[in-house]
Design an enzyme around this catalytic site. Structure first.
Site, PDB file in Angstrom:
ATOM      1  N   SER A 113       0.826  -1.207   0.000  1.00 46.34           N
ATOM      2  CA  SER A 113       0.000   0.000   0.000  1.00 46.34           C
ATOM      3  C   SER A 113       0.864   1.262   0.000  1.00 46.34           C
ATOM      4  N   GLU A 155     -13.689  11.329   1.217  1.00 44.92           N
ATOM      5  CA  GLU A 155     -14.109  12.243   2.290  1.00 44.92           C
ATOM      6  C   GLU A 155     -15.049  11.499   3.240  1.00 44.92           C
ATOM      7  N   PRO A 156     -15.283  12.063   4.418  1.00 40.99           N
ATOM      8  CA  PRO A 156     -16.172  11.383   5.366  1.00 40.99           C
ATOM      9  C   PRO A 156     -17.519  11.005   4.738  1.00 40.99           C
ATOM     10  N   ASN A 157     -18.070  11.880   3.895  1.00 44.27           N
ATOM     11  CA  ASN A 157     -19.397  11.604   3.319  1.00 44.27           C
ATOM     12  C   ASN A 157     -19.359  11.214   1.849  1.00 44.27           C
ATOM     13  N   GLY A 159     -17.268   8.397  -0.327  1.00 40.46           N
ATOM     14  CA  GLY A 159     -16.267   7.354  -0.530  1.00 40.46           C
ATOM     15  C   GLY A 159     -16.380   6.771  -1.929  1.00 40.46           C
ATOM     16  N   GLU A 386      -9.670   1.606  -3.095  1.00 46.76           N
ATOM     17  CA  GLU A 386      -9.477   1.661  -4.562  1.00 46.76           C
ATOM     18  C   GLU A 386     -10.731   1.181  -5.285  1.00 46.76           C
TER      19      GLU A 386
HETATM   20  P1  TGC Z   1     -18.023   8.850 -14.422  1.00 50.16           P
HETATM   21  O1  TGC Z   1     -18.991   9.845 -14.940  1.00 50.16           O
HETATM   22  O2  TGC Z   1     -18.211   7.407 -14.772  1.00 50.16           O
HETATM   23  O3  TGC Z   1     -16.539   9.247 -14.871  1.00 50.16           O
HETATM   24  C1  TGC Z   1     -16.040  10.572 -14.733  1.00 50.16           C
HETATM   25  C2  TGC Z   1     -14.872  10.735 -15.714  1.00 50.16           C
HETATM   26  O4  TGC Z   1     -13.811   9.841 -15.370  1.00 50.16           O
HETATM   27  C3  TGC Z   1     -13.549   8.915 -16.453  1.00 50.16           C
HETATM   28  N1  TGC Z   1     -13.235   7.613 -15.821  1.00 50.16           N
HETATM   29  C4  TGC Z   1     -12.010   7.113 -15.753  1.00 50.16           C
HETATM   30  N2  TGC Z   1     -10.842   7.562 -16.241  1.00 50.16           N
HETATM   31  C5  TGC Z   1      -9.745   6.819 -15.994  1.00 50.16           C
HETATM   32  N3  TGC Z   1      -9.768   5.664 -15.293  1.00 50.16           N
HETATM   33  C6  TGC Z   1     -10.923   5.202 -14.767  1.00 50.16           C
HETATM   34  N4  TGC Z   1     -10.940   4.069 -14.053  1.00 50.16           N
HETATM   35  C7  TGC Z   1     -12.127   5.927 -15.009  1.00 50.16           C
HETATM   36  N5  TGC Z   1     -13.424   5.753 -14.650  1.00 50.16           N
HETATM   37  C8  TGC Z   1     -14.091   6.797 -15.166  1.00 50.16           C
HETATM   38  C9  TGC Z   1     -14.828   8.916 -17.270  1.00 50.16           C
HETATM   39  O5  TGC Z   1     -14.574   8.546 -18.594  1.00 50.16           O
HETATM   40  C10 TGC Z   1     -15.256  10.377 -17.152  1.00 50.16           C
HETATM   41  O6  TGC Z   1     -14.426  11.149 -17.993  1.00 50.16           O
HETATM   42  P2  TGC Z   1     -14.986  12.480 -18.701  1.00 50.16           P
HETATM   43  O7  TGC Z   1     -13.799  13.041 -19.428  1.00 50.16           O
HETATM   44  O8  TGC Z   1     -16.109  12.035 -19.592  1.00 50.16           O
HETATM   45  O9  TGC Z   1     -15.475  13.377 -17.602  1.00 50.16           O
HETATM   46  O10 TGC Z   1     -17.933   9.038 -12.846  1.00 50.16           O
HETATM   47  P3  TGC Z   1     -18.966   8.698 -11.697  1.00 50.16           P
HETATM   48  O11 TGC Z   1     -19.051   9.890 -10.808  1.00 50.16           O
HETATM   49  O12 TGC Z   1     -20.252   8.177 -12.269  1.00 50.16           O
HETATM   50  O13 TGC Z   1     -18.208   7.546 -10.872  1.00 50.16           O
HETATM   51  C11 TGC Z   1     -17.992   6.320 -11.378  1.00 50.16           C
HETATM   52  C12 TGC Z   1     -17.355   5.382 -10.308  1.00 50.16           C
HETATM   53  C13 TGC Z   1     -18.381   5.021  -9.243  1.00 50.16           C
HETATM   54  C14 TGC Z   1     -16.955   4.126 -11.052  1.00 50.16           C
HETATM   55  C15 TGC Z   1     -16.133   6.050  -9.644  1.00 50.16           C
HETATM   56  O14 TGC Z   1     -16.492   7.158  -8.924  1.00 50.16           O
HETATM   57  C16 TGC Z   1     -15.354   5.118  -8.760  1.00 50.16           C
HETATM   58  O15 TGC Z   1     -14.486   4.424  -9.251  1.00 50.16           O
HETATM   59  N6  TGC Z   1     -15.629   5.108  -7.408  1.00 50.16           N
HETATM   60  C17 TGC Z   1     -14.794   4.375  -6.457  1.00 50.16           C
HETATM   61  C18 TGC Z   1     -13.969   5.371  -5.668  1.00 50.16           C
HETATM   62  C19 TGC Z   1     -12.593   4.868  -5.392  1.00 50.16           C
HETATM   63  O16 TGC Z   1     -12.086   3.938  -5.978  1.00 50.16           O
HETATM   64  N7  TGC Z   1     -11.939   5.521  -4.461  1.00 50.16           N
HETATM   65  C20 TGC Z   1     -10.582   5.203  -4.144  1.00 50.16           C
HETATM   66  C21 TGC Z   1      -9.956   6.248  -3.274  1.00 50.16           C
HETATM   67  S1  TGC Z   1      -8.200   6.167  -3.259  1.00 50.16           S
HETATM   68  C22 TGC Z   1      -7.864   4.784  -2.386  1.00 50.16           C
HETATM   69  O17 TGC Z   1      -8.686   4.025  -1.998  1.00 50.16           O
HETATM   70  C23 TGC Z   1      -6.428   4.558  -2.144  1.00 50.16           C
HETATM   71  S2  TGC Z   1      -6.074   3.175  -1.183  1.00 50.16           S
HETATM   72  C24 TGC Z   1      -4.416   3.242  -1.382  1.00 50.16           C
HETATM   73  C25 TGC Z   1      -3.664   2.155  -0.787  1.00 50.16           C
HETATM   74  O18 TGC Z   1      -3.425   2.204   0.456  1.00 50.16           O
HETATM   75  O19 TGC Z   1      -3.189   1.264  -1.557  1.00 50.16           O
HETATM   76  P1  FAD Z   2     -19.162   3.683   1.032  1.00 51.34           P
HETATM   77  O1  FAD Z   2     -18.942   4.344  -0.271  1.00 51.34           O
HETATM   78  O2  FAD Z   2     -19.993   4.386   2.042  1.00 51.34           O
HETATM   79  O3  FAD Z   2     -19.767   2.233   0.755  1.00 51.34           O
HETATM   80  C1  FAD Z   2     -20.425   1.467   1.774  1.00 51.34           C
HETATM   81  C2  FAD Z   2     -21.042   0.249   1.093  1.00 51.34           C
HETATM   82  O4  FAD Z   2     -22.015   0.668   0.143  1.00 51.34           O
HETATM   83  C3  FAD Z   2     -20.031  -0.586   0.309  1.00 51.34           C
HETATM   84  O5  FAD Z   2     -20.327  -1.950   0.444  1.00 51.34           O
HETATM   85  C4  FAD Z   2     -20.247  -0.164  -1.134  1.00 51.34           C
HETATM   86  O6  FAD Z   2     -19.883  -1.183  -2.071  1.00 51.34           O
HETATM   87  C5  FAD Z   2     -21.738   0.085  -1.124  1.00 51.34           C
HETATM   88  N1  FAD Z   2     -22.147   1.005  -2.191  1.00 51.34           N
HETATM   89  C6  FAD Z   2     -21.827   2.325  -2.336  1.00 51.34           C
HETATM   90  N2  FAD Z   2     -22.365   2.814  -3.450  1.00 51.34           N
HETATM   91  C7  FAD Z   2     -23.021   1.786  -4.055  1.00 51.34           C
HETATM   92  C8  FAD Z   2     -23.775   1.646  -5.260  1.00 51.34           C
HETATM   93  N3  FAD Z   2     -23.924   2.680  -6.130  1.00 51.34           N
HETATM   94  N4  FAD Z   2     -24.314   0.440  -5.543  1.00 51.34           N
HETATM   95  C9  FAD Z   2     -24.148  -0.611  -4.703  1.00 51.34           C
HETATM   96  N5  FAD Z   2     -23.449  -0.552  -3.549  1.00 51.34           N
HETATM   97  C10 FAD Z   2     -22.889   0.637  -3.242  1.00 51.34           C
HETATM   98  N6  FAD Z   2      -8.991   6.816   0.122  1.00 51.34           N
HETATM   99  C11 FAD Z   2      -8.167   7.774  -0.403  1.00 51.34           C
HETATM  100  O7  FAD Z   2      -8.611   8.718  -1.037  1.00 51.34           O
HETATM  101  N7  FAD Z   2      -6.811   7.687  -0.232  1.00 51.34           N
HETATM  102  C12 FAD Z   2      -6.228   6.667   0.465  1.00 51.34           C
HETATM  103  O8  FAD Z   2      -4.996   6.616   0.591  1.00 51.34           O
HETATM  104  C13 FAD Z   2      -7.080   5.669   1.050  1.00 51.34           C
HETATM  105  N8  FAD Z   2      -6.541   4.691   1.826  1.00 51.34           N
HETATM  106  C14 FAD Z   2      -7.378   3.841   2.496  1.00 51.34           C
HETATM  107  C15 FAD Z   2      -6.855   2.945   3.439  1.00 51.34           C
HETATM  108  C16 FAD Z   2      -7.689   2.101   4.152  1.00 51.34           C
HETATM  109  C17 FAD Z   2      -7.116   1.186   5.189  1.00 51.34           C
HETATM  110  C18 FAD Z   2      -9.089   2.113   3.901  1.00 51.34           C
HETATM  111  C19 FAD Z   2     -10.022   1.189   4.636  1.00 51.34           C
HETATM  112  C20 FAD Z   2      -9.613   2.993   2.980  1.00 51.34           C
HETATM  113  C21 FAD Z   2      -8.784   3.884   2.288  1.00 51.34           C
HETATM  114  N9  FAD Z   2      -9.307   4.845   1.405  1.00 51.34           N
HETATM  115  C22 FAD Z   2      -8.493   5.792   0.848  1.00 51.34           C
HETATM  116  C23 FAD Z   2     -10.763   4.992   1.271  1.00 51.34           C
HETATM  117  C24 FAD Z   2     -11.412   3.966   0.355  1.00 51.34           C
HETATM  118  O9  FAD Z   2     -11.126   4.214  -0.986  1.00 51.34           O
HETATM  119  C25 FAD Z   2     -12.918   3.978   0.647  1.00 51.34           C
HETATM  120  O10 FAD Z   2     -13.100   3.383   1.927  1.00 51.34           O
HETATM  121  C26 FAD Z   2     -13.715   3.241  -0.411  1.00 51.34           C
HETATM  122  O11 FAD Z   2     -13.659   3.913  -1.651  1.00 51.34           O
HETATM  123  C27 FAD Z   2     -15.183   3.044   0.015  1.00 51.34           C
HETATM  124  O12 FAD Z   2     -15.718   4.227   0.485  1.00 51.34           O
HETATM  125  P2  FAD Z   2     -16.514   4.240   1.899  1.00 51.34           P
HETATM  126  O13 FAD Z   2     -15.640   3.605   2.918  1.00 51.34           O
HETATM  127  O14 FAD Z   2     -16.955   5.636   2.145  1.00 51.34           O
HETATM  128  O15 FAD Z   2     -17.746   3.291   1.687  1.00 51.34           O
END
Ligand code: TGC
Ligand code: FAD
Length: 407
Positions: A113, A155-157, A159, A386
């Protein structure tokens, strides 16, 4: 006995007192790799055996991040392996990047990570979206670990739906003023810089580099995790932080920016999770050959063999998926949806294998003498961050049906 960092080196080491891990390649996938890939893998594996395995159980038990290994991670090229050498990166191909992530996660998901965040979520956006001056300022030091970074999207609200973020910037001429907060941020408590995503007055998402020491910027640690205990997680709090405009990425606007970085990190996780699965399988296989019950090794029981046979089958399928994705990525053809499928499948596979391996180890499976429970708990975070398992299912669902379940 404790080393100079206060981390015990003799407690919680594995049952045999050393890391006996052996790699498993049931389908001769090594034949698809180059000699360079194998050299990179050996170097990363040796480093993990020497620097991570002896301390990691203790770090996890004590919820301590082993800061002293950062320099070594830089030296083995774990920070930004694919970033060009001009900026201090390794200039390696995508498969090499995956291989390094796999070896690190074989040691611990938290160590992978740290490297994923630094390489894919901090160095990559700076490389892709920042000005040349910003690249030269930050990338070489990030590559060595002299500077450490974190990535603030969640963010808190908000994810799973980062597009709803409320963290914002207001234009003040030569600088912007940043307000809001991020949570669950890996590496935040010790990061020197944060790549932060925030909305401007027009509601467009912009990326900017926030530097430790800027007034109004703090990174409180989040405590009490049962998962990724050897990784530091925190919040990012912004209270009227003045950020110079040169710290804003000029080249990108919109959610595409952070999601592009996530595609790179999710690719690394697809490889990394196989490492955790392999470690669990390897330990379970050895235990099944050594542990005697009813006067024979438990590996002779058909139910144990079923578990092991299913494990190596699933690992092999995941290895092939990761390798093929790496080839597609190197050809510039891997789609975000293909990356989603590999992240989801391989993490789910690893978590299921960790649970089965826990069963094979019986009571010892919950002990810190074996890596199983630590991997299992770590993977509960990996299957959530992710993009959660279900979010990735919906991305695949959208790709195959053409219907967007998020809107
Ligand atoms: P949507 O309208 O589908 O897309 C907005 C724009 O983004 C483009 N796009 C992408 N581009 C590159 N790679 C991807 N995977 C892409 N997915 C979408 C899309 O083409 C569009 O572009 P444009 O130019 O037309 O504006 O967006 P949406 O708001 O409907 O959201 C779609 C959704 C739910 C799939 C997306 O929000 C999502 O993937 N949600 C999950 C959030 C997430 O993964 N958070 C991770 C936070 S970081 C983290 O967890 C780090 S952990 C690190 C560690 O410790 O290893
Ligand atoms: P929520 O979005 O509230 O989801 C709760 C539940 O609802 C999940 O089961 C989800 O699948 C479900 N759900 C949500 N929407 C839908 C839908 N449309 N349809 C069906 N089910 C849905 N983030 C960063 O930005 N940077 C980091 O470095 C990072 N590091 C992390 C490290 C750790 C240890 C952890 C636990 C998280 C980290 N994250 C980071 C945040 C992480 O990416 C989020 O926790 C993740 O994206 C899910 O968001 P949430 O926790 O708010 O859950």
């Amino acid at each position: 006995m404790a080393n100079q960092n206060g981390i015990a080196t003799e407690e919680f080491v594995r049952a045999a007192g050393q890391d006996n891990y052996t790699y498993h390649d049931y389908y001769a996938i090594d034949d698809l790799l180059t000699e360079e890939h194998k050299i990179i893998r050996e170097a990363a594996r040796d480093w993990v055996k020497k620097e991570v395995s002896p301390i990691i159980e203790d770090c996890a038990q004590k919820a301590q991040f082993p800061h002293h290994i950062l320099k070594g991670l830089g030296e083995i090229g774990a920070f930004g392996p694919s970033i060009p050498a001009k900026y201090g990166g390794g200039g390696m191909d995508d498969i090499s990047y995956g291989i390094i992530m796999q070896e690190l996660e074989r040691g611990d998901s938290g160590i992978r990570s740290t490297a994923s965040v630094q390489g894919s979520l901090v160095m990559y956006p700076i490389y892709r979206f920042a000005s040349e001056a910003q690249k030269m300022k930050f990338l070489p030091k990030l590559a060595t670990g002299e500077l450490m970074g974190c990535f603030g999207l969640t963010e808190p609200n908000h994810g799973s739906n980062p597009g709803g973020m409320t963290t914002n910037i207001v234009d003040k001429g030569d600088h912007v003023v940043l307000n809001g907060s991020k949570m669950w941020i890996s590496n935040a408590p010790f990061a020197d810089i944060a790549v932060v995503w925030a909305k401007n007055e027009e509601g467009a998402i912009r990326g900017l580099v926030v530097e430790r020491g800027m007034e109004g910027f703090s990174t409180p640690t989040m405590h009490g995790k049962w998962s990724l205990r050897a990784s530091a997680t925190g919040e990012l709090v912004f209270e009227d932080v003045k950020v110079p405009k040169e710290n804003i990425f000029p080249e990108i606007s919109g959610l595409r920016g952070p999601l592009t970085c996530l595609s790179s990190a999710r690719y690394g996780i697809a490889w990394g999770a196989i490492g955790a699965a392999l470690d669990c399988y390897d330990s379970a296989l050895r235990y099944s050959q050594e542990r005697i019950q009813f006067d024979k090794p438990i590996g002779q029981f058909q139910l144990t063999q079923k578990k092991l046979a299913e494990m190596i089958t699933e690992i092999t399928k995941a290895q092939l998926l990761a390798w093929r994705l790496g080839v597609l990525k190197a050809e510039g053809k891997a789609t975000p949806a293909q990356i989603s499928m590999a992240k989801r499948n391989n993490v789910d596979m690893a978590l299921k294998i960790a649970r089965e391996a826990r069963q094979i180890h019986g009571g010892m499976g919950i002990s810190g003498e074996y890596p199983i429970m630590r991997h299992m708990m770590n993977l509960e975070s990996v299957i959530t961050y992710e993009g959660t398992h279900d979010i990735h299912l919906l991305i695949t669902g959208m790709d195959v049906t053409g219907f967007n379940a998020f809107k």
